[in-house]
Design a protein around this motif. Structure first.
Motif, PDB file in Angstrom:
ATOM      1  N   ASP A  72     -14.823  12.782   7.464  1.00 16.23           N
ATOM      2  CA  ASP A  72     -14.997  13.440   6.158  1.00 16.23           C
ATOM      3  C   ASP A  72     -13.735  13.318   5.304  1.00 16.23           C
ATOM      4  OD1 ASP A  72     -17.643  14.264   6.517  1.00 16.23           O
ATOM      5  OD2 ASP A  72     -17.078  16.243   7.291  1.00 16.23           O
ATOM      6  N   VAL A  73     -12.569  13.518   5.915  1.00 20.36           N
ATOM      7  CA  VAL A  73     -11.300  13.388   5.184  1.00 20.36           C
ATOM      8  C   VAL A  73     -11.174  11.974   4.608  1.00 20.36           C
ATOM      9  CG1 VAL A  73      -8.781  13.310   5.464  1.00 20.36           C
ATOM     10  CG2 VAL A  73     -10.095  15.214   6.441  1.00 20.36           C
ATOM     11  N   LEU A  74     -11.451  10.985   5.431  1.00 19.07           N
ATOM     12  CA  LEU A  74     -11.320   9.599   4.972  1.00 19.07           C
ATOM     13  C   LEU A  74     -12.358   9.240   3.911  1.00 19.07           C
ATOM     14  CD1 LEU A  74     -10.390   7.874   8.316  1.00 19.07           C
ATOM     15  CD2 LEU A  74      -8.913   8.334   6.368  1.00 19.07           C
ATOM     16  N   ILE A  75     -13.568   9.767   4.048  1.00 23.00           N
ATOM     17  CA  ILE A  75     -14.600   9.518   3.034  1.00 23.00           C
ATOM     18  C   ILE A  75     -14.136  10.051   1.678  1.00 23.00           C
ATOM     19  CG2 ILE A  75     -16.920  10.220   2.270  1.00 23.00           C
ATOM     20  CD1 ILE A  75     -17.717   9.997   5.315  1.00 23.00           C
ATOM     21  N   TYR A  76     -13.607  11.272   1.660  1.00 19.69           N
ATOM     22  CA  TYR A  76     -13.135  11.832   0.386  1.00 19.69           C
ATOM     23  C   TYR A  76     -11.911  11.086  -0.141  1.00 19.69           C
ATOM     24  CZ  TYR A  76     -16.495  15.631   0.206  1.00 19.69           C
ATOM     25  OH  TYR A  76     -17.655  16.358   0.105  1.00 19.69           O
ATOM     26  N   ALA A  77     -11.053  10.600   0.735  1.00 17.72           N
ATOM     27  CA  ALA A  77      -9.905   9.806   0.288  1.00 17.72           C
ATOM     28  C   ALA A  77     -10.379   8.503  -0.355  1.00 17.72           C
ATOM     29  CB  ALA A  77      -8.951   9.528   1.451  1.00 17.72           C
ATOM     30  N   ILE A  78     -11.350   7.871   0.261  1.00 15.01           N
ATOM     31  CA  ILE A  78     -11.910   6.641  -0.320  1.00 15.01           C
ATOM     32  C   ILE A  78     -12.565   6.949  -1.649  1.00 15.01           C
ATOM     33  CG2 ILE A  78     -13.726   4.897  -0.040  1.00 15.01           C
ATOM     34  CD1 ILE A  78     -13.016   4.957   3.018  1.00 15.01           C
ATOM     35  N   ARG A  79     -13.318   8.032  -1.708  1.00 18.34           N
ATOM     36  CA  ARG A  79     -13.991   8.404  -2.958  1.00 18.34           C
ATOM     37  C   ARG A  79     -12.969   8.693  -4.054  1.00 18.34           C
ATOM     38  NH1 ARG A  79     -17.617   7.106  -6.061  1.00 18.34           N
ATOM     39  NH2 ARG A  79     -18.821   8.741  -7.048  1.00 18.34           N
ATOM     40  N   MET A  80     -11.869   9.346  -3.694  1.00 21.05           N
ATOM     41  CA  MET A  80     -10.802   9.619  -4.671  1.00 21.05           C
ATOM     42  C   MET A  80     -10.266   8.308  -5.239  1.00 21.05           C
ATOM     43  SD  MET A  80      -8.895  11.912  -6.257  1.00 21.05           S
ATOM     44  CE  MET A  80      -8.704  13.435  -5.342  1.00 21.05           C
ATOM     45  N   SER A  81     -10.041   7.330  -4.385  1.00 22.71           N
ATOM     46  CA  SER A  81      -9.514   6.043  -4.862  1.00 22.71           C
ATOM     47  C   SER A  81     -10.508   5.379  -5.815  1.00 22.71           C
ATOM     48  CB  SER A  81      -9.178   5.115  -3.693  1.00 22.71           C
ATOM     49  OG  SER A  81     -10.338   4.611  -3.070  1.00 22.71           O
ATOM     50  N   GLN A  82     -11.797   5.542  -5.547  1.00 21.14           N
ATOM     51  CA  GLN A  82     -12.814   4.962  -6.428  1.00 21.14           C
ATOM     52  C   GLN A  82     -12.815   5.642  -7.792  1.00 21.14           C
ATOM     53  OE1 GLN A  82     -16.252   5.636  -3.937  1.00 21.14           O
ATOM     54  NE2 GLN A  82     -16.114   3.607  -2.996  1.00 21.14           N
ATOM     55  N   VAL A  83     -12.750   6.955  -7.796  1.00 26.07           N
ATOM     56  CA  VAL A  83     -12.841   7.716  -9.045  1.00 26.07           C
ATOM     57  C   VAL A  83     -11.576   7.556  -9.887  1.00 26.07           C
ATOM     58  CG1 VAL A  83     -12.966  10.077  -9.973  1.00 26.07           C
ATOM     59  CG2 VAL A  83     -14.535   9.352  -8.159  1.00 26.07           C
ATOM     60  N   VAL A  84     -10.414   7.597  -9.235  1.00 30.41           N
ATOM     61  CA  VAL A  84      -9.155   7.461  -9.969  1.00 30.41           C
ATOM     62  C   VAL A  84      -8.900   6.003 -10.347  1.00 30.41           C
ATOM     63  CG1 VAL A  84      -6.644   7.809  -9.809  1.00 30.41           C
ATOM     64  CG2 VAL A  84      -8.207   9.571  -8.969  1.00 30.41           C
ATOM     65  N   GLY A  85      -9.408   5.087  -9.520  1.00 35.78           N
ATOM     66  CA  GLY A  85      -9.304   3.673  -9.839  1.00 35.78           C
ATOM     67  C   GLY A  85      -8.090   2.973  -9.250  1.00 35.78           C
ATOM     68  N   PHE A  86      -7.890   3.140  -7.962  1.00 32.07           N
ATOM     69  CA  PHE A  86      -6.815   2.389  -7.301  1.00 32.07           C
ATOM     70  C   PHE A  86      -7.328   1.792  -6.002  1.00 32.07           C
ATOM     71  CE2 PHE A  86      -6.269   6.791  -5.865  1.00 32.07           C
ATOM     72  CZ  PHE A  86      -6.065   6.664  -4.510  1.00 32.07           C
ATOM     73  N   ASP A  87      -6.655   0.739  -5.575  1.00 33.28           N
ATOM     74  CA  ASP A  87      -6.996   0.059  -4.330  1.00 33.28           C
ATOM     75  C   ASP A  87      -6.351   0.834  -3.190  1.00 33.28           C
ATOM     76  OD1 ASP A  87      -6.672  -1.674  -2.022  1.00 33.28           O
ATOM     77  OD2 ASP A  87      -7.244  -3.346  -3.315  1.00 33.28           O
ATOM     78  N   LEU A  88      -7.184   1.490  -2.397  1.00 32.40           N
ATOM     79  CA  LEU A  88      -6.667   2.349  -1.331  1.00 32.40           C
ATOM     80  C   LEU A  88      -5.877   1.562  -0.292  1.00 32.40           C
ATOM     81  CD1 LEU A  88      -6.465   5.202  -0.211  1.00 32.40           C
ATOM     82  CD2 LEU A  88      -8.664   4.843   0.922  1.00 32.40           C
ATOM     83  N   THR A  89      -6.334   0.370   0.044  1.00 38.92           N
ATOM     84  CA  THR A  89      -5.614  -0.453   1.022  1.00 38.92           C
ATOM     85  C   THR A  89      -4.207  -0.768   0.521  1.00 38.92           C
ATOM     86  OG1 THR A  89      -7.687  -1.407   1.790  1.00 38.92           O
ATOM     87  CG2 THR A  89      -5.684  -2.594   2.357  1.00 38.92           C
ATOM     88  N   LYS A  90      -4.097  -1.164  -0.735  1.00 43.06           N
ATOM     89  CA  LYS A  90      -2.768  -1.454  -1.306  1.00 43.06           C
ATOM     90  C   LYS A  90      -1.913  -0.195  -1.390  1.00 43.06           C
ATOM     91  CE  LYS A  90      -4.127  -5.551  -3.847  1.00 43.06           C
ATOM     92  NZ  LYS A  90      -4.405  -6.161  -5.133  1.00 43.06           N
ATOM     93  N   ALA A  91      -2.533   0.938  -1.712  1.00 40.85           N
ATOM     94  CA  ALA A  91      -1.790   2.198  -1.779  1.00 40.85           C
ATOM     95  C   ALA A  91      -1.235   2.579  -0.411  1.00 40.85           C
ATOM     96  CB  ALA A  91      -2.686   3.312  -2.317  1.00 40.85           C
ATOM     97  N   ILE A  92      -2.039   2.373   0.629  1.00 37.79           N
ATOM     98  CA  ILE A  92      -1.586   2.670   1.990  1.00 37.79           C
ATOM     99  C   ILE A  92      -0.426   1.750   2.375  1.00 37.79           C
ATOM    100  CG2 ILE A  92      -2.236   2.564   4.436  1.00 37.79           C
ATOM    101  CD1 ILE A  92      -5.086   3.484   3.500  1.00 37.79           C
ATOM    102  N   GLU A  93      -0.569   0.464   2.071  1.00 37.75           N
ATOM    103  CA  GLU A  93       0.507  -0.484   2.385  1.00 37.75           C
ATOM    104  C   GLU A  93       1.789  -0.124   1.645  1.00 37.75           C
ATOM    105  OE1 GLU A  93      -1.358  -4.220   1.467  1.00 37.75           O
ATOM    106  OE2 GLU A  93      -2.367  -4.317   3.409  1.00 37.75           O
ATOM    107  N   ALA A  94       1.670   0.256   0.369  1.00 36.09           N
ATOM    108  CA  ALA A  94       2.851   0.645  -0.417  1.00 36.09           C
ATOM    109  C   ALA A  94       3.499   1.902   0.164  1.00 36.09           C
ATOM    110  CB  ALA A  94       2.463   0.865  -1.882  1.00 36.09           C
ATOM    111  N   LYS A  95       2.669   2.845   0.622  1.00 38.65           N
ATOM    112  CA  LYS A  95       3.206   4.075   1.197  1.00 38.65           C
ATOM    113  C   LYS A  95       3.908   3.798   2.525  1.00 38.65           C
ATOM    114  CE  LYS A  95       3.916   8.468   1.490  1.00 38.65           C
ATOM    115  NZ  LYS A  95       4.862   9.180   0.656  1.00 38.65           N
ATOM    116  N   ILE A  96       3.360   2.909   3.317  1.00 36.16           N
ATOM    117  CA  ILE A  96       4.027   2.528   4.569  1.00 36.16           C
ATOM    118  C   ILE A  96       5.369   1.874   4.270  1.00 36.16           C
ATOM    119  CG2 ILE A  96       3.915   1.023   6.610  1.00 36.16           C
ATOM    120  CD1 ILE A  96       0.837   1.526   6.571  1.00 36.16           C
ATOM    121  N   ASP A  97       5.407   0.980   3.270  1.00 39.16           N
ATOM    122  CA  ASP A  97       6.668   0.348   2.859  1.00 39.16           C
ATOM    123  C   ASP A  97       7.685   1.408   2.456  1.00 39.16           C
ATOM    124  OD1 ASP A  97       5.548  -2.154   3.293  1.00 39.16           O
ATOM    125  OD2 ASP A  97       5.160  -2.542   1.160  1.00 39.16           O
TER     126      ASP A  97
END
Length: 119
Positions: A72-97
């Motif tokens: 459920d947490v991940l579903i809402y995180a994915i949905r947030m990325s869709q609504v706000v308009g960012f690539d979640l995979t790239k955001a995760i990679e940037a945060k890891i960096d």
């Protein structure tokens, strides 16, 4: 894994569109829903000792609930990325960096976080 995330994201988007939920999915409501689901995950562990909460000590029932709430947490995180308009995979990679720079191995290895001696 990136294609799997994209496939899941499409499925979530289609699921919400079919139910006409887009009108309810704004950043405010999604952030609250995400927090509620994270709290439901925490609730599973609320009165457990550290020993009881160890992965190898959890009951099958607890593991199933943990799986559902984490999803459920991940579903809402994915949905947030869709609504706000960012690539979640790239955001995760940037945060890891960012975290790799913020918590360099030579200063943080074996520690839970920075202490006054390493800041």
């Amino acid at each position: 894994m990136e294609n799997e995330i994209a496939d899941i994201a499409r499925r979530i988007k289609d699921f919400c569109a079919a139910r006409d939920w887009d009108k309810f999915h704004n950043p405010k409501n999604l952030s609250m829903a995400l927090a509620v689901e994270a709290a439901e995950l925490m609730e599973i562990f609320q009165w457990m000792t550290l020993e009881e909460a160890a992965a190898n000590n959890l009951s099958l029932s607890a593991k199933r609930r943990i799986q559902e709430e984490t999803a459920d947490v991940l579903i809402y995180a994915i949905r947030m990325s869709q609504v706000v308009g960012f690539d979640l995979t790239k955001a995760i990679e940037a945060k890891i960096d960012l975290n790799e720079r913020k918590y360099p191995v030579e200063k943080i290895k074996g520690k839970a976080g920075f202490d006054s001696e390493t800041d």
